[in-house]
Motif scaffolding. Structure first.
Motif, PDB file in Angstrom:
ATOM      1  N   UNK A  41       0.830  -1.203   0.000  1.00  0.00           N
ATOM      2  CA  UNK A  41       0.000   0.000   0.000  1.00  0.00           C
ATOM      3  C   UNK A  41       0.861   1.249   0.000  1.00  0.00           C
ATOM      4  N   UNK A  42       0.441   2.214  -0.781  1.00  0.00           N
ATOM      5  CA  UNK A  42       1.019   3.544  -0.714  1.00  0.00           C
ATOM      6  C   UNK A  42       0.106   4.406   0.141  1.00  0.00           C
ATOM      7  N   UNK A  43       0.668   5.342   0.798  1.00  0.00           N
ATOM      8  CA  UNK A  43      -0.149   6.149   1.698  1.00  0.00           C
ATOM      9  C   UNK A  43      -1.260   6.901   1.000  1.00  0.00           C
ATOM     10  N   UNK A  44      -1.054   7.250  -0.250  1.00  0.00           N
ATOM     11  CA  UNK A  44      -2.091   8.072  -0.865  1.00  0.00           C
ATOM     12  C   UNK A  44      -3.121   7.259  -1.628  1.00  0.00           C
ATOM     13  N   UNK A  45      -3.068   5.963  -1.508  1.00  0.00           N
ATOM     14  CA  UNK A  45      -4.122   5.139  -2.107  1.00  0.00           C
ATOM     15  C   UNK A  45      -5.176   4.894  -1.046  1.00  0.00           C
ATOM     16  N   UNK A  46      -5.895   5.943  -0.733  1.00  0.00           N
ATOM     17  CA  UNK A  46      -6.835   5.857   0.380  1.00  0.00           C
ATOM     18  C   UNK A  46      -8.197   6.327  -0.072  1.00  0.00           C
ATOM     19  N   UNK A  47      -9.207   5.602   0.302  1.00  0.00           N
ATOM     20  CA  UNK A  47     -10.555   6.130   0.189  1.00  0.00           C
ATOM     21  C   UNK A  47     -10.760   7.006   1.417  1.00  0.00           C
ATOM     22  N   UNK A  48     -10.927   8.290   1.184  1.00  0.00           N
ATOM     23  CA  UNK A  48     -11.085   9.227   2.298  1.00  0.00           C
ATOM     24  C   UNK A  48     -12.477   9.041   2.895  1.00  0.00           C
ATOM     25  N   UNK A  49     -12.586   8.976   4.204  1.00  0.00           N
ATOM     26  CA  UNK A  49     -13.924   8.833   4.792  1.00  0.00           C
ATOM     27  C   UNK A  49     -14.841   9.945   4.313  1.00  0.00           C
ATOM     28  N   UNK A  50     -16.047   9.570   3.958  1.00  0.00           N
ATOM     29  CA  UNK A  50     -16.983  10.582   3.472  1.00  0.00           C
ATOM     30  C   UNK A  50     -18.228   9.930   2.932  1.00  0.00           C
ATOM     31  N   UNK A  51     -19.105  10.785   2.441  1.00  0.00           N
ATOM     32  CA  UNK A  51     -20.374  10.338   1.861  1.00  0.00           C
ATOM     33  C   UNK A  51     -20.358  10.697   0.380  1.00  0.00           C
ATOM     34  N   UNK A  52     -20.503   9.698  -0.445  1.00  0.00           N
ATOM     35  CA  UNK A  52     -20.392   9.870  -1.899  1.00  0.00           C
ATOM     36  C   UNK A  52     -21.768   9.578  -2.493  1.00  0.00           C
ATOM     37  N   UNK A  53     -22.295  10.572  -3.194  1.00  0.00           N
ATOM     38  CA  UNK A  53     -23.703  10.537  -3.577  1.00  0.00           C
ATOM     39  C   UNK A  53     -23.903  10.155  -5.039  1.00  0.00           C
ATOM     40  N   UNK A  54     -24.883   9.301  -5.266  1.00  0.00           N
ATOM     41  CA  UNK A  54     -25.246   8.941  -6.636  1.00  0.00           C
ATOM     42  C   UNK A  54     -26.705   9.272  -6.861  1.00  0.00           C
ATOM     43  N   UNK A  55     -27.111   9.213  -8.131  1.00  0.00           N
ATOM     44  CA  UNK A  55     -28.428   9.664  -8.586  1.00  0.00           C
ATOM     45  C   UNK A  55     -28.560  11.182  -8.400  1.00  0.00           C
ATOM     46  N   UNK A  56     -27.413  11.861  -8.493  1.00  0.00           N
ATOM     47  CA  UNK A  56     -27.403  13.303  -8.347  1.00  0.00           C
ATOM     48  C   UNK A  56     -27.221  14.026  -9.678  1.00  0.00           C
ATOM     49  N   UNK A  57     -26.496  13.388 -10.590  1.00  0.00           N
ATOM     50  CA  UNK A  57     -26.209  14.027 -11.874  1.00  0.00           C
ATOM     51  C   UNK A  57     -26.694  13.115 -12.997  1.00  0.00           C
TER      52      UNK A  57
END
Lengths: 288, 286
Positions: free
Chosen positions: B60-76
């Protein structure tokens, strides 16, 4: 005379009735008119350490809610770990008809803040070894608990998890070494052996192939363990699930003589995470 | 006297115009008279910054991270940028067929009977933006495994957020078959079974030879469990989405998720497709 200000009389009367009901009878909630289906889940993080003996014990789930601490985690729980609404019982605003149960041996979380020191006792980056999966699946019973009653429902192995990544169980996570005696049919095909301990040159995907995950049995949703007699949980009813082991077993450890800090060549994770999931029909009353 | 068809039509047109201009009502009988079933989908594109250092001590590289958050679909909708796509790229028909952008259109109602989440390779045009640093093609199974266990699927209405379960609980139908994985070296034209030591026609033992990236790719899957339609998660109680309802589905990560570097089989990005199999009623307006 100016018109009377305020809400329409019908609404005012309704509000007064609701106040009366709450203050004199303690009743605010109406009928459970809304209904939906979803998964309720709760996870436990076990941190015995690489090569450690896992001792007998009982571990409670559905006892810590989001924002609380417990169930093995060093940090407050999040929606990732549980969506159960109340500690040790169902909330007063829901009723559940549990149609199916699964137990998932999850990949260890890669959030380093969840692991205590010393860090070398754990490697959450690795998939589990087959030996650890076997021990976890066959050494834990899954109990459903009410106030005083504890009912063993089965072993973890009896409740395969739904979904998961495709096609792992056939992948070997071991690498053969050259020079093994050839089977009679094929020529010099390396046989399974322990992981290569040599520091690999750049861009070697050998590390990748040697570490394909071995997971517990995953099933499609239609084949998960379903109850002909559903588990009924009434609003406010005390309810937990526990995982209990009465046998002692040993976690897999690092391969001897592995280079330090070469995490990908190590065998043991030293930790594991279990999720109990309930697929349920939920009736509820929501507040506004 | 027989009715004058021209006058009748003229009156109908006038009435409909009245209804629409004065009352905002759709011309016609207003009923959702047509029914059908189909998939409705929307995709979020998780795109990471390419890494720079080659790591041999960790996958693993340090920048291969899914940042915690809420990712929205059915928006666009189609033709728009968003849902994780880098600037300049637009959502296409394979990314979404939902027209509503955060709410149901006026002319449709959905009863959602099946929900699925699938983890997919990223789009080729996304890879092209950083050609040497991103991986096209199948995801590494290790990454898929992490994503499925870490992500939570939610549905949100105006103020109500309902967690439905983890991604792993909602496999989608179909998907490529997964052949028996091989760790054999294809680089020297070796046959699938029975390899010799280095040199000769059947070059390439399992060890002693560097593995080519082909091997890692040939043994990877492309997503999560490929449930057949008959065996995927079905709802006994559908999710009802009437016309004009505000809603979205959310892909929620509450903790950082480390994924593999490209040097160790990762792809520096992936897509997550949320698919609904719905019974749809609609009214056509011409």
């Amino acid at each position: 005379m100016p018109p009377k200000q305020g809400l329409p009389s019908e609404i005012e009367r309704s509000i007064r009735e609701q106040e009366q009901k709450l203050l004199t009878e303690g009743m605010k909630l109406g009928r459970f008119r809304r209904i939906r289906q979803r998964e309720f889940y709760s996870r436990y993080l076990f941190l015995p350490g690489k090569g450690a003996i896992f001792r007998a014990g009982e571990f409670q789930l559905f006892t810590t809610i989001e924002g609380g601490t417990g169930q093995g985690y060093n940090q407050p729980l999040t929606e990732r770990e549980t969506n159960w609404p109340q500690t040790g019982k169902l909330s007063s605003q829901q009723n559940l008809v549990v149609k199916a149960l699964h137990v998932r041996i999850c990949r260890c979380p890669t959030d380093s803040t969840l692991y205590p020191a010393p860090p070398n006792n754990f490697n959450p980056d690795l998939p589990y070894s087959a030996a650890d999966i076997y021990n976890i699946a066959y050494n834990f019973t899954v109990n459903v608990k009410y106030i005083t009653e504890k009912i063993p429902y089965g072993l973890i192995a009896d409740f395969p998890a739904v979904g998961g990544a495709w096609g792992f169980n056939q992948a070997s996570r071991q690498q053969p070494i050259a020079g093994q005696p050839a089977p009679p049919i094929v020529q010099n095909v390396g046989l399974s052996q322990t992981l290569d301990l040599q520091a690999a040159p750049l861009l070697q995907s050998v590390q990748g192939t040697g570490n394909y995950p071995i997971l517990n049995s995953n099933v499609v949703a239609a084949f998960e363990r379903r109850f002909k007699v559903p588990l009924l949980i009434q609003n406010s009813e005390q309810f937990t699930v526990s995982l209990e082991t009465s046998n002692e077993w040993q976690m897999d450890t690092d391969v001897a003589n592995a280079p330090p800090n070469n995490g990908i060549l190590r065998n043991g994770t030293g930790a594991f995470e279990i999720e109990v999931g309930l697929w349920a029909t939920e009736s509820f009353v929501e507040q506004s | 006297m027989p009715p004058n068809p021209s006058k009748d039509i003229a009156r109908q047109v006038s009435d409909q115009e009245d209804e629409m201009l004065k009352r905002g009502r759709t011309p016609g009988d207003g009923k959702f008279g047509t029914l059908r079933q189909r998939h409705i989908w929307s995709t979020y594109h998780f795109v990471f910054a390419p890494g720079s250092a080659i790591q041999t001590s960790t996958v693993f590289l340090n920048n291969q991270i899914i940042v915690p958050g809420t990712y929205r679909v059915f928006r666009e909708s189609v033709g728009k940028n968003g849902q994780g796509l880098p600037a300049g790229l637009m959502l296409g028909d394979t990314d979404t067929n939902f027209l509503g952008e955060g709410r149901m259109p006026d002319q449709q109602n959905f009863a959602v009977w099946e929900v699925g989440v699938t983890i997919l390779p990223q789009r080729v045009d996304v890879v092209s933006l950083a050609l040497n640093s991103r991986g096209a093609g199948a995801l590494h199974p290790d990454d898929v495994s992490h994503i499925l266990d870490e992500g939570v699927l939610r549905v949100k209405y105006i103020t109500e957020e309902v967690s439905l379960g983890h991604f792993a609980d909602f496999a989608q139908p179909g998907g490529p078959g997964f052949t028996v994985p091989s760790v054999l070296d294809y680089s020297a034209g070796a046959v699938l079974a029975g390899l010799g030591v280095a040199g000769g026609q059947n070059a390439g033992n399992m060890l002693g030879q560097p593995f080519s990236a082909q091997i890692a790719r040939s043994t990877q899957n492309s997503g999560n469990m490929a449930a057949s339609p008959g065996t995927r998660r079905k709802l006994d109680i559908p999710i009802f989405l009437p016309a004009r309802t505000q809603f979205e589905f959310q892909l929620v990560f509450k903790r950082p998720v480390l994924l593999r570097s490209i040097q160790n089989g990762g792809t520096v990005g992936f897509s997550a497709r949320v698919d609904l199999f719905v019974a749809e009623s609609y009214r056509a307006v011409s």
